[in-house]
Design a protein around this motif. Structure first.
Motif, PDB file in Angstrom:
ATOM      1  N   SER A   1       4.668  12.482  -0.738  1.00  0.00           N
ATOM      2  CA  SER A   1       3.876  11.579  -1.440  1.00  0.00           C
ATOM      3  C   SER A   1       3.300  12.166  -2.752  1.00  0.00           C
ATOM      4  CB  SER A   1       2.649  11.232  -0.675  1.00  0.00           C
ATOM      5  OG  SER A   1       1.518  12.207  -0.559  1.00  0.00           O
ATOM      6  N   SER A   2       3.641  13.416  -3.164  1.00  0.00           N
ATOM      7  CA  SER A   2       3.276  13.979  -4.298  1.00  0.00           C
ATOM      8  C   SER A   2       4.314  14.098  -5.329  1.00  0.00           C
ATOM      9  CB  SER A   2       2.846  15.518  -3.821  1.00  0.00           C
ATOM     10  OG  SER A   2       2.462  16.283  -5.215  1.00  0.00           O
TER      11      SER A   2
ATOM     12  N   SER B   1      -0.003  10.193   5.137  1.00  0.00           N
ATOM     13  CA  SER B   1       0.091   9.812   4.094  1.00  0.00           C
ATOM     14  C   SER B   1       0.584   8.503   3.540  1.00  0.00           C
ATOM     15  CB  SER B   1       1.102  10.931   3.199  1.00  0.00           C
ATOM     16  OG  SER B   1       2.192  10.876   3.878  1.00  0.00           O
ATOM     17  N   ASN B   2       1.129   7.855   4.752  1.00  0.00           N
ATOM     18  CA  ASN B   2       1.653   6.376   4.554  1.00  0.00           C
ATOM     19  C   ASN B   2       1.629   5.726   5.869  1.00  0.00           C
ATOM     20  OD1 ASN B   2       4.146   7.300   6.074  1.00  0.00           O
ATOM     21  ND2 ASN B   2       4.558   8.552   4.091  1.00  0.00           N
TER      22      ASN B   2
ATOM     23  N   PRO C   1      -4.224   5.699  -2.913  1.00  0.00           N
ATOM     24  CA  PRO C   1      -3.380   6.508  -3.701  1.00  0.00           C
ATOM     25  C   PRO C   1      -3.544   7.853  -3.814  1.00  0.00           C
ATOM     26  CG  PRO C   1      -4.466   4.654  -4.648  1.00  0.00           C
ATOM     27  CD  PRO C   1      -4.976   4.821  -3.376  1.00  0.00           C
ATOM     28  N   ALA C   2      -2.613   8.623  -4.459  1.00  0.00           N
ATOM     29  CA  ALA C   2      -2.654  10.100  -4.418  1.00  0.00           C
ATOM     30  C   ALA C   2      -3.571  10.570  -5.357  1.00  0.00           C
ATOM     31  CB  ALA C   2      -1.192  10.603  -5.282  1.00  0.00           C
ATOM     32  N   SER C   3      -4.295  11.623  -4.816  1.00  0.00           N
ATOM     33  CA  SER C   3      -5.433  12.234  -5.558  1.00  0.00           C
ATOM     34  C   SER C   3      -5.662  13.778  -5.075  1.00  0.00           C
ATOM     35  CB  SER C   3      -6.815  11.568  -4.944  1.00  0.00           C
ATOM     36  OG  SER C   3      -7.015  11.579  -3.755  1.00  0.00           O
TER      37      SER C   3
ATOM     38  N   PHE D   1      -4.538   2.316   3.037  1.00  0.00           N
ATOM     39  CA  PHE D   1      -3.803   3.280   2.007  1.00  0.00           C
ATOM     40  C   PHE D   1      -4.703   3.406   0.745  1.00  0.00           C
ATOM     41  CE2 PHE D   1      -0.993   4.075  -1.815  1.00  0.00           C
ATOM     42  CZ  PHE D   1      -0.226   5.020  -1.228  1.00  0.00           C
TER      43      PHE D   1
ATOM     44  N   HIS E   1      -1.680  16.613  -5.353  1.00  0.00           N
ATOM     45  CA  HIS E   1      -1.712  14.976  -5.577  1.00  0.00           C
ATOM     46  C   HIS E   1      -0.964  14.469  -4.603  1.00  0.00           C
ATOM     47  CE1 HIS E   1      -3.285  15.927  -9.754  1.00  0.00           C
ATOM     48  NE2 HIS E   1      -3.837  15.053  -9.741  1.00  0.00           N
TER      49      HIS E   1
ATOM     50  N   SER F   1      -1.073  10.993  -1.280  1.00  0.00           N
ATOM     51  CA  SER F   1      -1.617   9.963  -0.860  1.00  0.00           C
ATOM     52  C   SER F   1      -2.188  10.039   0.435  1.00  0.00           C
ATOM     53  CB  SER F   1      -0.638   8.522  -0.915  1.00  0.00           C
ATOM     54  OG  SER F   1       0.352   9.012  -0.228  1.00  0.00           O
TER      55      SER F   1
END
Length: 334
Positions: free
Chosen positions: A27-28, A188-189, A286-288, A284, A275, A277
């Motif tokens: 997810s990165s 992550s999802n 978002p990536a951080s 969900f 980064h 998710s």
């Protein structure tokens, strides 16, 4: 910061040779690169503060061309050293180099005992080859009189939970004496959410059908059988006690640990170092990331005493957890 008061989680590389579907690294969009020698040399300047250096991160550490030198450098500075690997690159030469480096603890990720289960999860690997690698390493540890602790890491998912009862005899057959058990909790999802068991604890009326109780009973059986066989079981993540998500203690121990990503970014734990998710309790995010410093340009004491890092520690100590923590399952275990 006192000498030997911290644990360093150091990422030699963000590269990996496998494509495991549940890995949050996918997810990165961070570049898949190795830690530079200069970055590692900077970290070495502060190793007197660490009692342990873990060479894992989110990539496969054995892919770093200088990983054995890195381990030796940490050992020379008086640190306990550990690593988690997928075992694919653990050929005879690398096994010998690992032993010679003085590595104290090695965990091999094996998320299935039947070849078809393992190969479906650890995409790009091969069960028979990794099993042979582990057995050879175990034999070499004995032959060389090494004190390296050889462990197997097993991430519980719906597709491999029925193989729990196979774990103890299999560990004994390959010569591993430690089992690291954890639930799939880096979610992550939506696919990760479906793979794991957390949904049955947090949404107990949706299709549980006793699955949660059966897997917890199996964990107890494994623990009992392992004790009888002289194998140590370490349960690294468990379910939240109730569907009401109340933070208790973070399993990543961010008050005693520091994460160095491959490019020298400093974070409280590996879940903040890139980064990525998150899919938390059906929602969900978002990536951080949560990066609090850069070891390439700052001393570690300087990073530790920044206002952001101090406020983070104070919030965790007061159980007023930052938003980034509240969407991480490591905060809600037993």
């Amino acid at each position: 910061m006192l000498p030997r008061s911290l644990s360093f989680n150091l990422e030699p590389t963000f590269r990996c040779n496998l494509s495991c579907e549940m890995c949050p690294r996918f997810s990165s969009e961070d570049p898949q690169l190795d830690m530079a020698v200069e970055t590692y040399d900077r970290i070495c300047r502060f190793m007197s503060l660490a009692h342990t250096v873990d060479f894992t991160g989110w990539g496969e550490p054995l892919l770093h061309p200088r990983i054995f030198e890195m381990i030796r450098a940490a050992k020379a500075r008086g640190c306990m050293t550990s690593m988690t690997s997928n075992g694919t690159a653990l050929n005879e030469r690398n096994a010998a180099s690992l032993i010679d480096s003085g590595l104290d603890r090695l965990a091999i990720s094996v998320d299935g005992i039947r070849p078809e289960t393992y190969n479906a999860i650890r995409i790009g690997s091969n069960f028979e080859r990794v099993q042979a690698n582990i057995s050879r390493l175990s034999r070499m540890i004995g032959e060389k009189g090494s004190q390296m602790e050889l462990a197997i890491a097993y991430t519980l998912q719906e597709c491999n939970a029925d193989e729990l009862d196979l774990l103890v005899p299999w560990l004994a057959s390959v010569g591993a004496r430690v089992l690291h058990l954890k639930h799939l909790n880096a979610v992550s999802n939506a696919g990760d959410w479906e793979r794991g068991f957390l949904k049955y604890r947090l949404h107990p009326l949706t299709g549980n059908d006793g699955r949660l109780e059966r897997v917890e009973a199996a964990i107890k059986r494994v623990t009992t059988k392992a004790q009888q066989a002289g194998i140590k079981v370490m349960m690294h993540s468990e379910y939240p006690l109730t569907p009401q998500m109340r933070g208790r203690h973070c399993l990543a121990t961010p008050l005693q640990s520091i994460y160095f990503s491959y490019d020298g970014k400093v974070s409280p734990c590996c879940h903040f170092g890139h980064h990525v998710s998150r899919f938390f309790n059906g929602e969900f995010f978002p990536a951080s990331s949560l990066v609090l410093g850069d070891i390439k340009s700052q001393d570690l004491e300087e990073v530790w005493e920044t206002g952001d890092y101090r406020r983070f520690r104070e919030a965790v100590q007061a159980e007023s957890f930052p938003p980034a923590c509240r969407t991480c399952y490591l905060l809600y275990g037993k």
